[in-house]
Design a protein around this motif. Sequence first.
Motif, PDB file in Angstrom:
ATOM      1  N   THR A 214      14.730   0.272  40.234  1.00 64.13           N
ATOM      2  CA  THR A 214      13.694   1.288  40.025  1.00 64.13           C
ATOM      3  C   THR A 214      12.684   1.295  41.166  1.00 64.13           C
ATOM      4  O   THR A 214      12.103   2.343  41.491  1.00 64.13           O
TER       5      THR A 214
ATOM      6  N   ASP B 266      19.993   4.156  30.431  1.00 62.63           N
ATOM      7  CA  ASP B 266      18.613   4.630  30.471  1.00 62.63           C
ATOM      8  C   ASP B 266      18.025   4.539  31.881  1.00 62.63           C
ATOM      9  O   ASP B 266      17.296   5.432  32.322  1.00 62.63           O
ATOM     10  N   ILE B 267      18.338   3.463  32.592  1.00 62.58           N
ATOM     11  CA  ILE B 267      17.817   3.306  33.957  1.00 62.58           C
ATOM     12  C   ILE B 267      18.426   4.349  34.891  1.00 62.58           C
ATOM     13  O   ILE B 267      17.727   4.926  35.742  1.00 62.58           O
TER      14      ILE B 267
ATOM     15  N   GLU C   5      19.389   7.339  34.128  1.00 62.93           N
ATOM     16  CA  GLU C   5      18.701   8.603  33.830  1.00 62.93           C
ATOM     17  C   GLU C   5      17.304   8.607  34.444  1.00 62.93           C
ATOM     18  O   GLU C   5      16.838   9.629  34.973  1.00 62.93           O
ATOM     19  N   TYR C   6      16.643   7.470  34.410  1.00 62.93           N
ATOM     20  CA  TYR C   6      15.317   7.324  35.004  1.00 62.93           C
ATOM     21  C   TYR C   6      15.371   7.541  36.515  1.00 62.93           C
ATOM     22  O   TYR C   6      14.525   8.257  37.096  1.00 62.93           O
TER      23      TYR C   6
ATOM     24  N   LYS D 177      15.949  11.193  37.344  1.00 58.88           N
ATOM     25  CA  LYS D 177      14.753  11.995  37.079  1.00 58.88           C
ATOM     26  C   LYS D 177      13.753  11.857  38.236  1.00 58.88           C
ATOM     27  O   LYS D 177      13.119  12.841  38.642  1.00 58.88           O
TER      28      LYS D 177
END
Length: 289
Positions: free
Chosen positions: A162, A271-272, A274-275, A278
């Motif tokens: 991230t 989930d990561i 998708e993060y 985004k």
Amino acid sequence: MRTQELVLNEILAWAKYKENIRAVVMTSSRANPNASIDIFSDYDIELMVTGLNAFSKNEEWICHFGKVIANIKEINRKSLTQLVLYSDGIRIDFQVYTVTEFNKTILKSFLPTHWDIGYKFLLDKDEIACKLPLPTNTLYNTSRPTETEFIALVKDFWWDVTYVAKSLWRDEIFYAKYMAECLIHNNYLKKMIEWHIGSTSSWLVNINKDGRWFKRYLDEETWNQVERIYSDNDIEHNWHALFVTTSLFSKVATELAVQLNYEYPILMEKDILEYLKKIQRLEKNATNF
């Protein structure tokens, strides 16, 4: 450039008549029957001596083997290291320690770790070699991770990617490169690939350090993916490299989890990802996520 035979003969001729040198041993790649040797392979030479002062108080002795263009000297109470690069491209890494220190090792039932991949006595005035066990070439084999180790590494990987995404959005290319290529590639992806190779080789293979032999052991498709985790300074190219990295990590990690019957945190991965996507789509002047 001097041949290996000539270099070793020079070392042997120099040490043979010096009473304070009791043994000369070559270790590392040039003593490893499984290693690939080329013109840049170092000579790792260990000297067992009666005292360190003759070698630590001056550096004249390293000049015996050619014109020195660079050297690094490290000394402590028990040993001396001289890393030497000569003008013809030959590099010799000398490790000098006393016979007393060495005897503390040979009385044990196992070899020093770096000797286990192979050693060769060039000179043995006191018949030390007969006291040593043979190399097993196994101490550097990749070890099977515990489930706790596996899960911890997977979670650390997905947490730290991230930072790459946020840095790319901010146009902080230096920090993005640091996080991707220094931290994520080296700390997480490299270890997962090591485990992957170990699992496909019954944990009986030595893959050398820092990914040097990855190409030797990975299938062509996986290796091609490894090559694409690197990019230039273009932001979009770095986004592409980031998603190649996450895809490669996911591939080898999920396969390993199945083989070891470990639980893989697939929801965290989903989930990561998708993060990350985004963030990639986010406008540069965005004030709300």
